[in-house]
Scaffold this active site. Structure first.
Site, PDB file in Angstrom:
ATOM      1  N   CYS A 130       0.866  -1.184   0.000  1.00 48.30           N
ATOM      2  CA  CYS A 130       0.000   0.000   0.000  1.00 48.30           C
ATOM      3  C   CYS A 130       0.903   1.234   0.000  1.00 48.30           C
ATOM      4  O   CYS A 130       1.753   1.371   0.873  1.00 48.30           O
ATOM      5  CB  CYS A 130      -0.888   0.043   1.230  1.00 48.30           C
ATOM      6  N   GLU A 193      -7.669   8.867   1.473  1.00 47.82           N
ATOM      7  CA  GLU A 193      -7.099   8.418   0.206  1.00 47.82           C
ATOM      8  C   GLU A 193      -8.152   8.076  -0.845  1.00 47.82           C
ATOM      9  O   GLU A 193      -9.245   7.589  -0.527  1.00 47.82           O
ATOM     10  CB  GLU A 193      -6.222   7.180   0.443  1.00 47.82           C
TER      11      GLU A 193
END
Length: 273
Positions: A130, A193
């Site tokens: 990630c 995000e």
């Protein structure tokens, strides 16, 4: 070492969970603070200085891509500013990110436990990799959609997990959808995000970067619920983005790896804010 049967803990094997199949168990609510740093001010300079690990401190200067709620680029900001809780809550600062889910030829998913040196969600279990595309020419470009993100994913999988770039050409990454989420790590840091979900199915060589990754482990779909239950019972939390994707999207995609292209939806944004 055969990672399909074993896990890696900074080069040492440990036994993986076996054989159970139960409901998804979330532990993402157990947010913990990294004991390696002490934060007492909201000033950016002081926040940088308070990050004990020099490598992670340097990485906070990287420039992330700011987007609006429809994923249109609106600017850039440092990784530090993007992850400051104050900026997320008061300014709504939103940046582009990606989550890679790498499966081997057996269909087992590679998971990692984030290193304790990480600034946000240290020690949490999460998906394969990630991170963020950066505000550089090769990664800010997104035509065709997800091109820059795939370049960033290739770079970070190499950096975090040591996978040789030639083993994961860009066409191995399958862009499925986007996830818009927000979650706080502690009183100073958080995430907000626009997260691109990328699937890869490939047998690869691993050499984890211990500054980024504490453990890696391949887990089968059948063993996945038991693995999460083991995480919860042992006090190891799950990152909020992995928790959201896992509860809402992952299982149906994982169960259909051979037809994964049919699940791709470049227009849809799953919102959990």
């Amino acid at each position: 070492m055969n990672l399909a049967a074993r896990s890696v803990l900074c080069g040492r094997a440990f036994c993986s969970t076996q054989g159970l199949s139960k409901c998804w168990v979330s532990s993402a609510h157990k947010f913990t603070t990294n004991p390696s740093r002490t934060l007492s001010t909201n000033s950016s300079g002081s926040m940088v200085d308070s990050i004990a690990d020099p490598t992670q401190r340097k990485l906070m200067a990287e420039q992330c891509i700011l987007v609006d709620s429809n994923d249109k680029v609106v600017g850039n900001a440092s990784k530090l500013d993007c992850h400051r809780r104050e900026n997320i809550e008061s300014k709504g600062m939103l940046h582009r990110a990606f989550s890679v889910f790498l499966f081997n030829s057996k269909g087992e998913l590679l998971l990692q436990e984030r290193a304790n040196s990480k600034v946000t969600f240290p020690g949490y279990v999460t998906n394969t990799c990630c991170s963020h595309p950066l505000n550089v020419e090769d990664e800010v470009v997104n035509e065709p959609l997800s091109l820059g993100v795939k370049r960033a994913a290739q770079r970070r999988v190499n950096y975090e997990l040591g996978v040789p770039t030639e083993q994961l050409p860009l066409d191995c990454f399958k862009f499925l959808s986007r996830v818009h989420y927000r979650a706080m790590s502690d009183g100073e840091w958080g995430e907000h995000e626009m997260d691109y979900v990328l699937f890869v199915q490939k047998d690869v060589d691993l050499a984890p970067n211990e500054n980024e990754v504490r453990k890696v482990e391949y887990v089968s779909l059948d063993d996945f619920p038991a693995y999460l239950e083991k995480c919860q019972s042992s006090g190891v939390p799950v990152t909020p983005w992995f928790d959201l994707i896992g509860k809402n999207l992952l299982i149906k995609w994982w169960a259909n790896l051979s037809q994964i292209d049919s699940f791709a939806n470049s227009e849809e944004i799953h919102r959990y804010v």
